[in-house]
Design an enzyme around this catalytic site. Structure first.
Site: not given
Ligand code: NAP
Length: 301
Positions: A70, A107
């Site tokens: 992305k 998104d």
């Molecule tokens: P990302 O850029 O990797 O960000 C993940 C975030 O979650 C970071 O802030 C990370 O914190 C935090 N995190 C990860 N593991 C954690 C844990 N065990 N405990 C506490 N905090 C934690 O990922 P993303 O692209 O934003 O996606 C995040 C989630 O949203 C995923 O599950 C994805 O499948 C979902 N999503 C859903 C949709 C939808 O259409 N519904 C769209 C996009 C994404 P740190 O900074 O400390 O690493």
């Protein structure tokens, strides 16, 4: 674009296997009688530049982009829409009539459309707590501000990333306000809280709490990002995880009297906005929701 011409669309991801986007878009094309096809492409990070160049060469009219491309795809495109530029990440690319690759991010808009449609929350009068500071949090935060939200508190496991996101949001809001009113935005409140402090203080102060972390996602379905201590009944609690449809976090919130907002809507609306950019047609939302629900039930059965 003529609806009778064959067109190819797709998804760039790595790995790509589990994505529900192909089945959702192909079912939507079929519902509208469009002779289009949407194909999942497994593109490794080192192959991304060649894959993007190939879009023009092959006349592929549009793609979605997901993990891990992305942000990396941004410098490879000819143009960005203003919100994709503000977010710094793209999830949809369209080959324009002029032959230019234009990047969008659906998104954040998809999330807000789903939130407003399903909960009716008034963002102008809502104090928001955002859990997480990754890519999805950034897209959501920008669209919350774009849609009138004036109070956002961010808590993230890595606090420095919450600070960076807070600065990014302030910068976006000030630039937006300068454009619209010729002055800096004075009413916007953006705060960062440490996770430990948030756990001690509780969540009494917020009317909308959004989990943007992957905590609680299948197969770790029993995990929750935060104990909802002090939650007031009527608070809207939202989770962007959509597998399972109702996470443990949302189940806890429901038991405490919250209005819950599930992540499936964001997935459907971000896809619907991409579909409109790809085809020019309004997406068949119900058809898309039904086929995704069917797939989710099959995969969790
Ligand atoms: P990302 O850029 O990797 O960000 C993940 C975030 O979650 C970071 O802030 C990370 O914190 C935090 N995190 C990860 N593991 C954690 C844990 N065990 N405990 C506490 N905090 C934690 O990922 P993303 O692209 O934003 O996606 C995040 C989630 O949203 C995923 O599950 C994805 O499948 C979902 N999503 C859903 C949709 C939808 O259409 N519904 C769209 C996009 C994404 P740190 O900074 O400390 O690493």
């Amino acid at each position: 674009m003529s609806g009778s011409e064959k067109q190819l669309f797709g998804l760039f991801a790595h790995p790509v296997g589990h994505s529900l986007s192909p089945v959702m878009h192909n079912r939507a094309f079929q519902a509208l009688g469009l002779p289009y096809h949407y194909h999942p492409f497994d593109v490794s990070p080192q192959d991304l530049p060649e894959a993007v160049a190939g879009l023009k060469a092959l006349g592929i009219k549009g793609i979605n982009v997901t993990i891990p491309h992305k942000e990396r795809i941004v410098p490879l495109l000819d143009e960005l829409d203003p919100e994709a530029k503000a977010i710094g990440a793209v999830n949809t690319v369209v080959l324009s009539k002029q032959g230019r690759l234009v990047g969008y991010n659906t998104d954040g808009a998809g999330y807000v459309q789903s939130l407003l449609t399903e909960t009716g929350v008034n963002l102008e009068q809502t104090r928001v707590l955002l859990l997480g500071a990754g890519g999805a949090a950034k897209a959501i935060a920008i669209y919350l501000i774009k849609n009138g939200c004036t109070s956002v508190t961010i808590a993230n496991r890595t606090e420095q990333k919450a600070e960076t996101l807070a600065n990014h949001i302030r910068h976006y809001a000030n630039a937006k306000n300068r454009q619209e009113t010729n002055g800096p935005l004075t009413s916007l409140q953006v705060d960062v809280l440490s996770w430990t402090f948030l756990e001690q203080q509780g969540v009494t102060d917020y009317q909308l709490i959004i989990n943007t972390t992957p905590v609680g996602m299948w197969p770790h379905v029993e995990q929750t990002p935060l104990a909802l201590q002090g939650l007031k009944p009527g608070t809207v609690v939202s989770d962007i995880v959509y597998n399972p449809l109702c996470t443990a976090f949302l189940n806890n919130a429901k038991q405490l009297g919250a209005t819950v907002h599930q992540g499936l809507g964001m997935f459907i609306y971000q896809g619907a906005l991409a579909f409109k950019l790809f085809t020019g047609y309004d997406a068949p939302l119900d058809v898309m929701r039904q086929v995704v629900l069917k797939q989710l039930n099959l995969s969790s059965a």
